[in-house]
Structures are given as C-alpha cells and as structure tokens.
Design an enzyme around this catalytic site. Sequence first.
Site, short mmCIF file in Angstrom:
data_model
loop_
_atom_site.label_atom_id
_atom_site.label_comp_id
_atom_site.label_asym_id
_atom_site.label_seq_id
_atom_site.Cartn_x
_atom_site.Cartn_y
_atom_site.Cartn_z
N LEU A 94 0.68 -1.42 -0.03
CA LEU A 94 0.04 -0.19 -0.26
C LEU A 94 0.76 1.22 0.03
CD1 LEU A 94 -2.25 1.59 0.00
CD2 LEU A 94 -2.27 0.90 3.14
N ASP A 95 1.80 1.48 1.53
CA ASP A 95 1.97 2.96 0.98
C ASP A 95 3.51 1.82 2.54
OD1 ASP A 95 3.92 4.59 1.52
OD2 ASP A 95 2.37 5.47 3.57
N PRO A 96 5.16 1.56 1.17
CA PRO A 96 5.38 1.50 -0.46
C PRO A 96 4.79 1.05 -0.88
CG PRO A 96 6.97 1.15 0.41
CD PRO A 96 5.63 0.99 2.36
#
Length: 383
Positions: free
Chosen positions: A131-133
């Site tokens: 997702l993030d990253p």
Amino acid sequence: MTSTLIQPTGRVHWLGTGLSTGSGLALVCATATGTTVWGRTREKAQACLERLGLGGQADARELGWDALAEGVRPGDLVVSMLPAAEHPAVLRLCLRQSAHFASSSYVSAEVAELAADARRAGLVVLTDAGLDPGIDHLLAHRLVQAAEKALGDTPATVSFTSYCGSFPAVPNDFRYRFSWAPRGVLTALGTPARFVEGGRERTVDRPYRAAEKITLGGEPFEVYANRDSIPYITTYQFPKFWEVDTFVRGTVRLDGWTDAWQPVFTQLENGTADEITALAARLAEQYPATSEDHDRVVMFVRLEAVTGDGARWAGEYTMDVQGDATENATPRLVSVALAGGLAELLAGRLSAGLHQATSDPDSIDSWLDFLSANGVVCQEYVP
C-alpha cells in the site's frame, strides 16, 4: 551487467501469516501454478488459509530455513511477509536457490546491495510493493510521466506531496487504534524525517511536532513527514531540469490526533527504551483494533508544476477506503497491491534486479488495472 532473466516457474512461497496477509493471497493462489504458505508453525499457516477461505488451495508448512531451502526451486518466487529485519536472510536464500524475491516492505540498504547480485544472477527483487510503499509509488510515477508529457522539456518548479495513513473508520478520543505492532508505531514516530520545503532540504528530529493541518474532500486531517523523502526524487525519475520546491512523503492522521497524543509524545521524548516498550503495551491494550472496529485508509498523491512563463500543470490521485465485516482495509490493500506486483513478476514483465514497485509505464498500467479489477480504485484528477 544484467543476466538473462530466469523465467518464473509460477510457484510461490509465501512466508508469514500476520496481519498484512489479507485477501490478496487468494489472488496469488489463483495466479500461481502452486502456492505454499509458510508459518511459524504448520497450524498457524493452516489457520491463515482457513481464515481466508483458502483451505485446499495452498499447502501449509512450518517455516524453517532448512525446510524452505529444500522446498524452493530455481525460478520459484519467495514472498517475505516477515519482519523487515529478516528480509536479507530470505534474499540470501533466494540467491542460493536461484529464486525470485518479493516483499511489500521498504527496500533496505542491505537488500539493495544484495539485489545487485540478484541482477547478475537473472533474478527479480521486488520491494515496496504494498500500500505505502507500493500503490503510492505507482501513482507518483504516473503523475511524473503525465507532467513530462504535458510540459515536454520546459523547465519548471515542482511541488510533490504524498500522504497515506490508516486509522479508525469511526473516530475515538485517541484518534487511533493499533492494527500493527504497537512498539513499531512508537519507534516510527521517533525516526527523523528529511524532505524538501521551500527549495531547501530540511531534517526534523520529531516530525510529529511539525504536523500540519490540511483539508481533503472538505474533511480536515493532520499530516507530517515520514522517513527520508529525498531519495524518492531520483526513484520517481524527476527530470534534471525540474527545480524542486517541495517534496514530502508522509503520514496522514485524523484531525485532533496531535492533541490526543500529547502525553505519548512527552513520554517518547523523556522515557527509556523499557519505559517506551511498556507504554506501547499499555496503549495497545487500551486502544486495540478489534473485529468490530473497522479501519479507514486515506491516500493523497499530488504533483504541481509551474513553468517560467507561469503555465501551471497539476494532477492528483486520492483513495479513501473503509474496512467492513469481511476484511479491514489495510490488509486488503497491502495484500491485493502485492498480488498485483507478483502477477507482473510471474508473467515475466519485470527485468532482473531491484524494483521498488515499478516505473515502467506499461507495467504501471497493468498493475493499476489489476487493482481496479479487484476493487481497489483511485480517484484520478489528471489533465
């Protein structure tokens, strides 16, 4: 020198059964020619498969280095969902077994160094693929490529911001619930942040003390810089003729978070390591994420460019996803995004060597199409 890519066999070894192992594993099982889930015990691996409705669709094994080495064959893909500190050891095993490697975590210096050996061996090392990253990288690359197409080689001053965060869908007084390792949450808060503001590099030792208010979709939030943003100017392939005024990658929190967390910040700044560990345990007990507490993930990625003659270009992506009774948003987004990256790798569309998600336009399109087809949709505002 990059060697010829060792063609993926289609067999996937998924290491770990923690909170980030979500419904994306089902997509992996559907794509792979065979999937083995390795847990701390075989029972944990089997319980993970049953929880996701995948009984009979993948093998369950107890994770041990000897057993894993015996099970991994050349061209197989090993997916590490273990703590980041264990990734180098997993990658070394992949190098010995001539297997590809993937993870949703940030690339570390040690993994990046080992990835050079993987490139020479014809192996893919895919990191930053969650997702993030992960999704944020794809969106950032798309914005840079769109701006370059619109502006050509015209010099411009650019501002880039990328924020992502997970928090309760129904806000509580603390403005947060612990859905992952509580000690890790507090440790991350104590990590200095480096970014560009006003054309200059800045380092903030306590980024939460520099949180700012923003409004997204008419709703107030708080944001602060996270980790070291500077290397991503190169990762996102900003043209050399762009002058960077602002470049920040960070975290978004519910409005009121900094006020609610003031006592925590004070203890972080004055407590010993043991005291902070005890604090994390108390907070996790007081503010747990239960099966009745659904989470919410908000992501916002924006790029703005202004040329010398005043011409302006701006594009942005937003995502706002809430968990439900079926699955929380965070594990779904992490695992589905990772499944999209694994699909690219298994199809042979990633070259040997290190990939922080991907920068290839065709692969980005394919990956984002995969996300959209599986219910992960980003709102696009790009001219």
